[in-house]
Design a protein around this motif. Structure first.
Motif, PDB file in Angstrom:
ATOM      1  N   LEU A  29     -26.012 -49.410 -23.807  1.00  0.00           N
ATOM      2  CA  LEU A  29     -25.422 -48.335 -24.606  1.00  0.00           C
ATOM      3  C   LEU A  29     -26.373 -47.162 -24.787  1.00  0.00           C
ATOM      4  O   LEU A  29     -25.932 -46.031 -24.994  1.00  0.00           O
ATOM      5  CB  LEU A  29     -24.986 -48.866 -25.967  1.00  0.00           C
ATOM      6  N   LYS A 126     -17.388 -49.149 -23.837  1.00  0.00           N
ATOM      7  CA  LYS A 126     -18.129 -48.267 -22.930  1.00  0.00           C
ATOM      8  C   LYS A 126     -17.694 -48.478 -21.484  1.00  0.00           C
ATOM      9  O   LYS A 126     -17.528 -47.504 -20.728  1.00  0.00           O
ATOM     10  CB  LYS A 126     -19.624 -48.538 -23.069  1.00  0.00           C
ATOM     11  N   HIS A 129     -14.365 -46.923 -20.962  1.00  0.00           N
ATOM     12  CA  HIS A 129     -14.530 -45.478 -20.791  1.00  0.00           C
ATOM     13  C   HIS A 129     -14.981 -45.131 -19.375  1.00  0.00           C
ATOM     14  O   HIS A 129     -14.552 -44.114 -18.813  1.00  0.00           O
ATOM     15  CB  HIS A 129     -15.549 -44.953 -21.797  1.00  0.00           C
ATOM     16  N   TYR A 130     -15.838 -45.957 -18.818  1.00  0.00           N
ATOM     17  CA  TYR A 130     -16.294 -45.731 -17.443  1.00  0.00           C
ATOM     18  C   TYR A 130     -15.103 -45.673 -16.488  1.00  0.00           C
ATOM     19  O   TYR A 130     -15.001 -44.765 -15.649  1.00  0.00           O
ATOM     20  CB  TYR A 130     -17.259 -46.853 -17.052  1.00  0.00           C
ATOM     21  N   MET A 141      -9.734 -42.364 -23.286  1.00  0.00           N
ATOM     22  CA  MET A 141     -11.080 -42.484 -23.846  1.00  0.00           C
ATOM     23  C   MET A 141     -11.076 -42.138 -25.333  1.00  0.00           C
ATOM     24  O   MET A 141     -11.685 -42.837 -26.149  1.00  0.00           O
ATOM     25  CB  MET A 141     -12.041 -41.563 -23.087  1.00  0.00           C
ATOM     26  N   ALA A 145     -11.788 -44.923 -28.416  1.00  0.00           N
ATOM     27  CA  ALA A 145     -12.943 -44.686 -29.282  1.00  0.00           C
ATOM     28  C   ALA A 145     -12.496 -44.472 -30.720  1.00  0.00           C
ATOM     29  O   ALA A 145     -13.118 -44.978 -31.668  1.00  0.00           O
ATOM     30  CB  ALA A 145     -13.739 -43.492 -28.780  1.00  0.00           C
ATOM     31  N   TYR A 157     -23.841 -45.040 -31.219  1.00  0.00           N
ATOM     32  CA  TYR A 157     -23.291 -45.026 -29.861  1.00  0.00           C
ATOM     33  C   TYR A 157     -21.786 -44.733 -29.856  1.00  0.00           C
ATOM     34  O   TYR A 157     -21.276 -44.067 -28.958  1.00  0.00           O
ATOM     35  CB  TYR A 157     -23.542 -46.358 -29.162  1.00  0.00           C
ATOM     36  N   MET A 161     -19.784 -41.772 -27.863  1.00  0.00           N
ATOM     37  CA  MET A 161     -18.617 -41.964 -26.986  1.00  0.00           C
ATOM     38  C   MET A 161     -17.446 -41.117 -27.453  1.00  0.00           C
ATOM     39  O   MET A 161     -16.721 -40.512 -26.641  1.00  0.00           O
ATOM     40  CB  MET A 161     -18.229 -43.448 -26.958  1.00  0.00           C
ATOM     41  N   ALA A 165     -15.496 -38.068 -25.403  1.00  0.00           N
ATOM     42  CA  ALA A 165     -14.043 -38.139 -25.225  1.00  0.00           C
ATOM     43  C   ALA A 165     -13.366 -36.889 -25.775  1.00  0.00           C
ATOM     44  O   ALA A 165     -12.475 -36.311 -25.142  1.00  0.00           O
ATOM     45  CB  ALA A 165     -13.494 -39.388 -25.907  1.00  0.00           C
ATOM     46  N   TRP A 191     -26.283 -40.057 -24.967  1.00  0.00           N
ATOM     47  CA  TRP A 191     -24.901 -39.707 -24.637  1.00  0.00           C
ATOM     48  C   TRP A 191     -24.376 -38.641 -25.591  1.00  0.00           C
ATOM     49  O   TRP A 191     -23.623 -37.749 -25.182  1.00  0.00           O
ATOM     50  CB  TRP A 191     -24.025 -40.949 -24.673  1.00  0.00           C
TER      51      TRP A 191
END
Length: 457
Positions: A29, A126, A129-130, A141, A145, A157, A161, A165, A191
Motif C-alpha cells: 500500500l 487496491k 482499483h488496479y 474506483m 473507495a 492509504y 486511493m 479515484a 499515492w
C-alpha cells in the motif's frame, strides 16, 4: 481468530508469518520495495495461505506474458491450503485464481464480495482499483473507495486511493481534499502525493505543483521503482511546462530511467517522457536507443493495451524491426483477445497502434487517422488522464507537421486553458500563429513565454 494490522481476520498462523503478512500489506500500500520480501516469506512459510496468495499477486503484477506462469506455484500452494482457511482468505485465493486465468470480470465480482464483508481489506481494494484503472472504469474506483470509508477513515492509504479515484472522475476539489487528508494522516503517502500532483497539473497550477513535489521529495525513500520514477515523471512534466528543459532531462537521466529498465511501468514512463521532451523541442540525443534495447523483448507483449501501445511507439521511434512484430501482435489481439477486452483491442488499441507507428515513421496523415479514431474511447485502454495526454500531444504534433494549422491552433488554445503559461505550448502556438499570418497573436504567445521565463529566473 487472529487479524492483520488493519483488523481483517487471518487463519491461525505463527507470529513470524503474521508479521510477514502485515509487512506485505503495508509495503504494498505504501509502494515500498519491502513488499517484494513476500516471495521469500512464502517460501519460509509454505503453510501460510495468505503469504502464498500474496506472492502470486506480486508475480501477476509483473505485467508480462510469463507472469501467470511465475505465479502458478504459489497460487497452487494457496489453493491447496484454502479448504481449512478463513472465508476471507478463500475468497482472496479465488480472486487471484480468476485474475491469473485472465477472468477479470470474475475477479472483480469476487473482490466486490470481499469488500462488502471486510471493508478494511484495503489490499483487495487496491488490487481492485488496479484492474478498474486498467479498463478505464474510474467510477468503480470511486464507488469502492467510498464504500470503504466508514470502516477505514483512519487509514491514510484509503484517502490516497479515494483522492486518485476522484481525480480520475474529474472531481478535482474532492480529490484535493482527500489527498490532503491522507497527507495529514501520513506525510509519506506517495499515492496521495501523486493524486495531488495530478490535480495541480490538470488545473494548471504548475509552479505550485513543482514546489509541492520538491517539498515532499525527502519522503521518497524505500519506494519501488514504479512509484519513485513516476513521481519524478510528474515533476518532470511540471519542469517542462516551466521551460526548465534541462531539469526535465536531468529528471529523466537521473531518476526516471535509472532503475528497473526491464519493468513495464519504468519502460512506458521512459517512452512517454522522451516523446514529450521531443515534442517540446528538447534534443534527447540517442536516448531512444537504450530504451528500445530494453523494449525489444516486448515484441509479442499484448498483456495490456496501454502498455503495448507505448512499447510500440518506443520501438517504432527507434526504428526497430520489432515494431512490426508487435503491431502484428496487436492485430491478432484484436481478433483473439478475451471477450471482455476484445473490442478495446480491435476498436481502440488497433487504430491507435497504427497511428503511433505512422507518427514515428513520419506519415502524419495516417497518424491522424489512426489516433483520432481511437481518441474518443481511449480511456478504455487504461492509464491516467496525464498519461493518455501523450496521445493527444502526438495528434497535435501530427496536425502541425501535416500543415493542418487551423486545427492545430484550435487545439493549442484549448490546451492553454489548463496550461496558460506553459513555455513549450506558447512557443508552439507562436510558431503556428506566424505560419497562419497572425503576427499579433504570435507576439502575445512569445510574450507569455518571456514573462514565464523571467519569473523563474
Amino acid at each position: 481468530m487472529r487479524t492483520d494490522y488493519l483488523g481483517n481476520p487471518v487463519s491461525p498462523t505463527s507470529d513470524a508469518a503474521l508479521a510477514a503478512v502485515d509487512g506485505f500489506i503495508d509495503g504494498f500500500l505504501s509502494y515500498e520495495t519491502r513488499a517484494a520480501e513476500v516471495i521469500g516469506a512464502a517460501e519460509a512459510h509454505p503453510d501460510s495461505i495468505l503469504l502464498n496468495a500474496y506472492a502470486a499477486v506480486l508475480w501477476l503484477l509483473l505485467e508480462a506474458p510469463e507472469a501467470a506462469e511465475r505465479a502458478a506455484p504459489y497460487l497452487a500452494r494457496a489453493r491447496e491450503l484454502a479448504r481449512d482457511a478463513h472465508p476471507r482468505e478463500r475468497a482472496f485465493v479465488d480472486f487471484v485464481a480468476a485474475w491469473s486465468a485472465d477472468d477479470i470480470p470474475g475477479a472483480l465480482a469476487i473482490a466486490e464480495v470481499i469488500q462488502k464483508s471486510w471493508p478494511r481489506d484495503l489490499l483487495t481494494l487496491k488490487l481492485r482499483h488496479y484492474h478498474d484503472f486498467n479498463h478505464g472504469d474510474f467510477p468503480a474506483m470511486l464507488r469502492t473507495a467510498s464504500a470503504a470509508l466508514p470502516a477505514a477513515a483512519d487509514v491514510a492509504y484509503l484517502h490516497g486511493m479515494l483522492a486518485f479515484a476522484y481525480e480520475q472522475c474529474h472531481l478535482l476539489d474532492e480529490a484535493e481534499t482527500a489527498a490532503r487528508r491522507a497527507l495529514e494522516l501520513k506525510r509519506k503517502e506517495p499515492w496521495a502525493q501523486h493524486a495531488l500532483a495530478h490535480v495541480m497539473l490538470t488545473q494548471g497550477r504548475i509552479d505550485e505543483g513543482a514546489a509541492f513535489l520538491e517539498g515532499v521529495r525527502d519522503t521518497w525513500t524505500g519506494l519501488n521503482s514504479f512509484m519513485d520514477t513516476h513521481l519524478w515523471w510528474h515533476l518532470a512534466l511540471f519542469y517542462l511546462s516551466q521551460g526548465k528543459a534541462d531539469a526535465a532531462l536531468a529528471a529523466y537521466d537521473d531518476h526516471c530511467w535509472t532503475q528497473e529498465k526491464d519493468y513495464s511501468q519504468d519502460q512506458v514512463g521512459a517512452v512517454s517522457l522522451l516523446a514529450r521532451l521531443e515534442m517540446a523541442s528538447v534534443d534527447v540525443g540517442d536516448r531512444w536507443t537504450d530504451v528500445a534495447d530494453h523494449l525489444a523483448a516486448r515484441a509479442d507483449d499484448v498483456v495490456q493495451p496501454f502498455l503495448t501501445l507505448q512499447y510500440l511507439y518506443g520501438l517504432a521511434r527507434a526504428g526497430r524491426p520489432q515494431a512490426d512484430t508487435l503491431l502484428a501482435a496487436v492485430r491478432r489481439a484484436a481478433l483473439e483477445a478475451p471477450a471482455h477486452v476484445r473490442q478495446t483491442w480491435s476498436e481502440v488499441a488497433l487504430p491507435a497502434a497504427e497511428g503511433l507507428v505512422a507518427h514515428a515513421r513520419g506519415d502524419y496523415p495516417s497518424a491522424l487517422r489512426g489516433l483520432r479514431a481511437a481518441l474518443p474511447r481511449l480511456s478504455e485502454i487504461g492509464g491516467s488522464h496525464a498519461q493518455r495526454d501523450l496521445f493527444e500531444q502526438l495528434i497535435l504534433d501530427a496536425l502541425i507537421r501535416a500543415d493542418r494549422l487551423s486545427e492545430a491552433q484550435q487545439t493549442l488554445e484549448l490546451r492553454r486553458g489548463f496550461d496558460p503559461d506553459g513555455v513549450p505550448l506558447n512557443r508552439t502556438l507562436a510558431a503556428v500563429y506566424d505560419r497562419l499570418g497572425l503576427p499579433g497573436e504570435a507576439a502575445k504567445a512569445r510574450a507569455r513565454v518571456e514573462r514565464r521565463l523571467a519569473a523563474l529566473a
